[in-house]
Design a protein around this motif. Structure first.
Motif, PDB file in Angstrom:
ATOM      1  N   PRO A  79      28.596  37.140  35.420  1.00  0.00           N
ATOM      2  CA  PRO A  79      28.076  38.477  35.753  1.00  0.00           C
ATOM      3  C   PRO A  79      27.907  38.724  37.244  1.00  0.00           C
ATOM      4  CG  PRO A  79      26.857  37.523  33.922  1.00  0.00           C
ATOM      5  CD  PRO A  79      27.741  36.431  34.461  1.00  0.00           C
ATOM      6  N   GLU A  80      27.725  37.654  38.036  1.00  0.00           N
ATOM      7  CA  GLU A  80      27.536  37.830  39.478  1.00  0.00           C
ATOM      8  C   GLU A  80      28.857  37.778  40.247  1.00  0.00           C
ATOM      9  OE1 GLU A  80      26.308  33.477  38.560  1.00  0.00           O
ATOM     10  OE2 GLU A  80      26.405  35.435  37.566  1.00  0.00           O
ATOM     11  N   LEU A  81      29.968  37.992  39.566  1.00  0.00           N
ATOM     12  CA  LEU A  81      31.279  37.881  40.216  1.00  0.00           C
ATOM     13  C   LEU A  81      31.485  38.941  41.290  1.00  0.00           C
ATOM     14  CD1 LEU A  81      34.044  36.555  40.391  1.00  0.00           C
ATOM     15  CD2 LEU A  81      34.818  38.018  38.510  1.00  0.00           C
ATOM     16  N   ASP A  82      31.048  40.162  41.051  1.00  0.00           N
ATOM     17  CA  ASP A  82      31.303  41.219  42.042  1.00  0.00           C
ATOM     18  C   ASP A  82      30.596  40.964  43.378  1.00  0.00           C
ATOM     19  OD1 ASP A  82      29.271  41.760  40.082  1.00  0.00           O
ATOM     20  OD2 ASP A  82      28.908  43.680  41.048  1.00  0.00           O
ATOM     21  N   PRO A  83      29.332  40.473  43.403  1.00  0.00           N
ATOM     22  CA  PRO A  83      28.760  40.146  44.723  1.00  0.00           C
ATOM     23  C   PRO A  83      29.474  38.978  45.389  1.00  0.00           C
ATOM     24  CG  PRO A  83      27.204  39.624  42.959  1.00  0.00           C
ATOM     25  CD  PRO A  83      28.306  40.407  42.348  1.00  0.00           C
ATOM     26  N   LEU A  84      30.045  38.067  44.602  1.00  0.00           N
ATOM     27  CA  LEU A  84      30.804  36.963  45.196  1.00  0.00           C
ATOM     28  C   LEU A  84      32.047  37.499  45.910  1.00  0.00           C
ATOM     29  CD1 LEU A  84      30.672  34.127  42.487  1.00  0.00           C
ATOM     30  CD2 LEU A  84      29.423  34.253  44.649  1.00  0.00           C
ATOM     31  N   ILE A  85      32.677  38.497  45.332  1.00  0.00           N
ATOM     32  CA  ILE A  85      33.857  39.098  45.963  1.00  0.00           C
ATOM     33  C   ILE A  85      33.458  39.757  47.284  1.00  0.00           C
ATOM     34  CG2 ILE A  85      35.582  40.932  45.728  1.00  0.00           C
ATOM     35  CD1 ILE A  85      35.627  40.355  42.713  1.00  0.00           C
ATOM     36  N   ILE A  86      32.340  40.462  47.271  1.00  0.00           N
ATOM     37  CA  ILE A  86      31.878  41.122  48.493  1.00  0.00           C
ATOM     38  C   ILE A  86      31.527  40.091  49.562  1.00  0.00           C
ATOM     39  CG2 ILE A  86      30.019  42.526  49.473  1.00  0.00           C
ATOM     40  CD1 ILE A  86      32.146  44.097  47.967  1.00  0.00           C
ATOM     41  N   GLU A  87      30.938  38.963  49.168  1.00  0.00           N
ATOM     42  CA  GLU A  87      30.617  37.901  50.136  1.00  0.00           C
ATOM     43  C   GLU A  87      31.883  37.398  50.815  1.00  0.00           C
ATOM     44  OE1 GLU A  87      28.414  34.752  48.377  1.00  0.00           O
ATOM     45  OE2 GLU A  87      26.723  36.026  47.767  1.00  0.00           O
ATOM     46  N   GLN A  88      32.951  37.234  50.043  1.00  0.00           N
ATOM     47  CA  GLN A  88      34.210  36.770  50.626  1.00  0.00           C
ATOM     48  C   GLN A  88      34.761  37.802  51.604  1.00  0.00           C
ATOM     49  OE1 GLN A  88      35.680  33.779  50.287  1.00  0.00           O
ATOM     50  NE2 GLN A  88      33.898  33.172  49.042  1.00  0.00           N
ATOM     51  N   LEU A  89      34.654  39.082  51.247  1.00  0.00           N
ATOM     52  CA  LEU A  89      35.159  40.139  52.126  1.00  0.00           C
ATOM     53  C   LEU A  89      34.305  40.250  53.383  1.00  0.00           C
ATOM     54  CD1 LEU A  89      35.959  42.855  49.419  1.00  0.00           C
ATOM     55  CD2 LEU A  89      37.611  41.482  50.695  1.00  0.00           C
ATOM     56  N   ASP A  90      32.994  40.072  53.218  1.00  0.00           N
ATOM     57  CA  ASP A  90      32.095  40.104  54.377  1.00  0.00           C
ATOM     58  C   ASP A  90      32.406  38.974  55.349  1.00  0.00           C
ATOM     59  OD1 ASP A  90      30.358  42.298  54.439  1.00  0.00           O
ATOM     60  OD2 ASP A  90      29.146  41.477  52.815  1.00  0.00           O
ATOM     61  N   GLY A  91      32.858  37.839  54.804  1.00  0.00           N
ATOM     62  CA  GLY A  91      33.110  36.672  55.636  1.00  0.00           C
ATOM     63  C   GLY A  91      34.419  36.725  56.396  1.00  0.00           C
ATOM     64  N   LEU A  92      35.270  37.708  56.118  1.00  0.00           N
ATOM     65  CA  LEU A  92      36.546  37.805  56.823  1.00  0.00           C
ATOM     66  C   LEU A  92      36.357  38.338  58.239  1.00  0.00           C
ATOM     67  CD1 LEU A  92      38.829  39.377  54.047  1.00  0.00           C
ATOM     68  CD2 LEU A  92      38.728  36.978  54.751  1.00  0.00           C
ATOM     69  N   GLU A  93      37.170  37.847  59.135  1.00  0.00           N
ATOM     70  CA  GLU A  93      37.200  38.397  60.489  1.00  0.00           C
ATOM     71  C   GLU A  93      37.716  39.832  60.425  1.00  0.00           C
ATOM     72  OE1 GLU A  93      36.107  36.981  63.166  1.00  0.00           O
ATOM     73  OE2 GLU A  93      35.697  34.980  62.325  1.00  0.00           O
ATOM     74  N   ASP A  94      37.323  40.641  61.396  1.00  0.00           N
ATOM     75  CA  ASP A  94      37.735  42.048  61.410  1.00  0.00           C
ATOM     76  C   ASP A  94      39.254  42.193  61.351  1.00  0.00           C
ATOM     77  OD1 ASP A  94      35.124  42.810  61.497  1.00  0.00           O
ATOM     78  OD2 ASP A  94      35.082  43.172  63.671  1.00  0.00           O
TER      79      ASP A  94
END
Length: 449
Positions: A79-94
């Protein structure tokens, strides 16, 4: 488009669309990764590692595509998969995020509103698009029939049109069922009612089920047959479900004419095998996640197609053995020569005419146009001749009436030539000779039934 979200119900073709795009990207030589989110598993740490590998940018890739398929299946297990996806996107360089072209597929009912908000935070609003797959066209149906090996795909499409099964053919899941039936039996179900009943069972079968077999929630999932009975309750109370409430279709403001969903979760429904089926909040809440319903807003749903809604309403009346006097009050309006079926209930009346002789006789006398929506092929030659007589009488008395030419084949019977011959003369009124296009107010969707 930087971010594209593809939503739709199960079986509509989202994964196929992703496969096609992935092949096109490979052919074009563009870096692309396709990942099935249903394989993330139940452990958040392991899922994080898998997602990290997917989002890792290849060396020297200025532009790359990441296709995340089946978010709804991933959420079932984690169920917490969507925040995990956002964490990965947040961690990307600009720079890495600027070069990312993200694609996500998800069942419409399972799409997390919070994820859409977060994507809008990471990218400009005009760079994020949420789209859905369109219903199948006639050409799509013909192509599907050819793909499964039918010798005459056009004949299949013609039978679908003549039987009034167009609504089912526009959805891949029910179309597959129809094609299987056609190739196995050599024809479609004998009656339109049987075809619609099979379709509703297929659509209900897709209610979301957790992947973990030992999950307590799985044990609480209703059976397909149970769901097929509970389809009827929401339809006969209203057409939309809002925040665990049933809201009347004509309700203009929130809270007006609403019915708490919990008020429907009591008593039993008559089962199709004769035994009563309990109706609980579990069944009703699962129904909102079946393919029979589609979301139309936050915690609001509508039927996937109006024809399912009308069929199920008629089934409810039949299963509950509603008194004739009450059924007349529900369906009819007016007195004497002005007596007719309420426009919103025309298809319901047509379905009921097939199982209730009284409704058939009432329609024959007061509103025979509705019978053109019914499965007249299943009636006797004498009944079809009586419908022809009733329509001719109506045309003689009302020169504003127009018949829908696409449904007139349902009136065919051995003596129809002799029945019409007396009218084929120069003195016959023009209205009787041409009949014209479909009656004003009768939509093409209803005419297809």
């Amino acid at each position: 488009m930087r971010v594209l979200v593809l939503r739709g119900e199960w079986g509509i073709g989202k994964s196929y669309a992703f496969e096609q795009e992935y092949r096109d990207l490979e052919t074009a030589g563009l870096p692309a990764q396709r990942f099935d989110l249903g394989k993330c598993g139940t452990d958040a740490t392991r899922a994080e590692v898998k997602l990290g590998a997917v989002f890792h940018a290849p060396v020297g890739a200025a532009e790359r595509y990441v296709l995340l398929d089946g978010l709804d299946e991933g959420l079932d297990s984690l169920p917490e998969l969507d925040p995990l996806i956002i964490e990965q996107l947040d961690g990307l360089e600009d720079e890495a995020r600027r070069g990312l072209r993200l694609r996500i597929s998800c069942r419409t009912a399972r799409w997390p509103a919070g994820l859409e908000t977060e994507l809008g935070r990471l990218w400009p609003e005009d760079r994020v698009a949420v789209v859905g797959l369109a219903p199948l066209s006639r050409d799509d149906v013909t192509l599907a029939a050819r793909t499964v090996g039918l010798q005459d795909p056009a004949a299949f499409s013609s039978v679908v049109q003549q039987r009034g099964l167009v609504a089912m053919a526009t959805h891949p899941m029910t179309l597959r069922q129809m094609l299987t039936s056609y190739t196995t039996r050599g024809t479609l179900p004998v009656t339109a009612a049987e075809a619609y009943r099979e379709a509703c069972l297929h659509l209900c079968k897709e209610a979301r089920r957790p992947k973990r077999q030992n999950c307590a929630a799985l044990k609480r999932q209703p059976s397909v047959c149970s769901l097929s009975r509970h389809e009827l309750r929401p339809r006969c109370s209203s057409a939309r479900i809002r925040r665990w409430r049933i809201e009347a279709p004509e309700s203009g403001e929130p809270g007006v004419d609403e019915l708490e969903l919990s008020r429907l979760a009591s008593g039993d429904e008559p089962g199709h095998l004769g035994a009563p089926v309990p109706c609980t909040m579990n069944e009703l809440s699962q129904l909102t996640e079946s393919s029979l319903l589609v979301p139309v807003g936050d915690y609001r749903w509508a039927f996937a197609h109006k024809s399912y809604q009308e069929f199920l309403a008629a089934e409810f009346l039949r299963g509950r053995d509603i008194q004739t006097a009450l059924e007349r009050e529900l369906l009819w309006i007016g007195d004497g020569s002005s007596r007719h079926i309420l426009p919103a209930h025309q298809e319901v009346a047509a379905w009921r005419s097939e199982t209730n002789p009284t409704v058939f006789e009432d329609l024959l006398r007061d509103d025979p146009l509705i019978l053109l929506l019914a499965d007249l092929d299943r009636r006797t030659d004498r009944d079809r001749a009586r419908v022809v007589d009733a329509l001719l009488t109506l045309l003689k008395s009302d020169d504003t009436v127009r018949l829908d030419n696409t449904t007139l084949h349902r009136l065919d019977h051995p003596q129809i030539a002799a029945q019409l011959r007396p009218y084929l003369k120069a003195t016959t009124e023009v209205n009787l000779l041409r009949c014209g296009p479909h009656r004003p107010g009768m939509s093409p969707a209803r005419a297809q039934r």
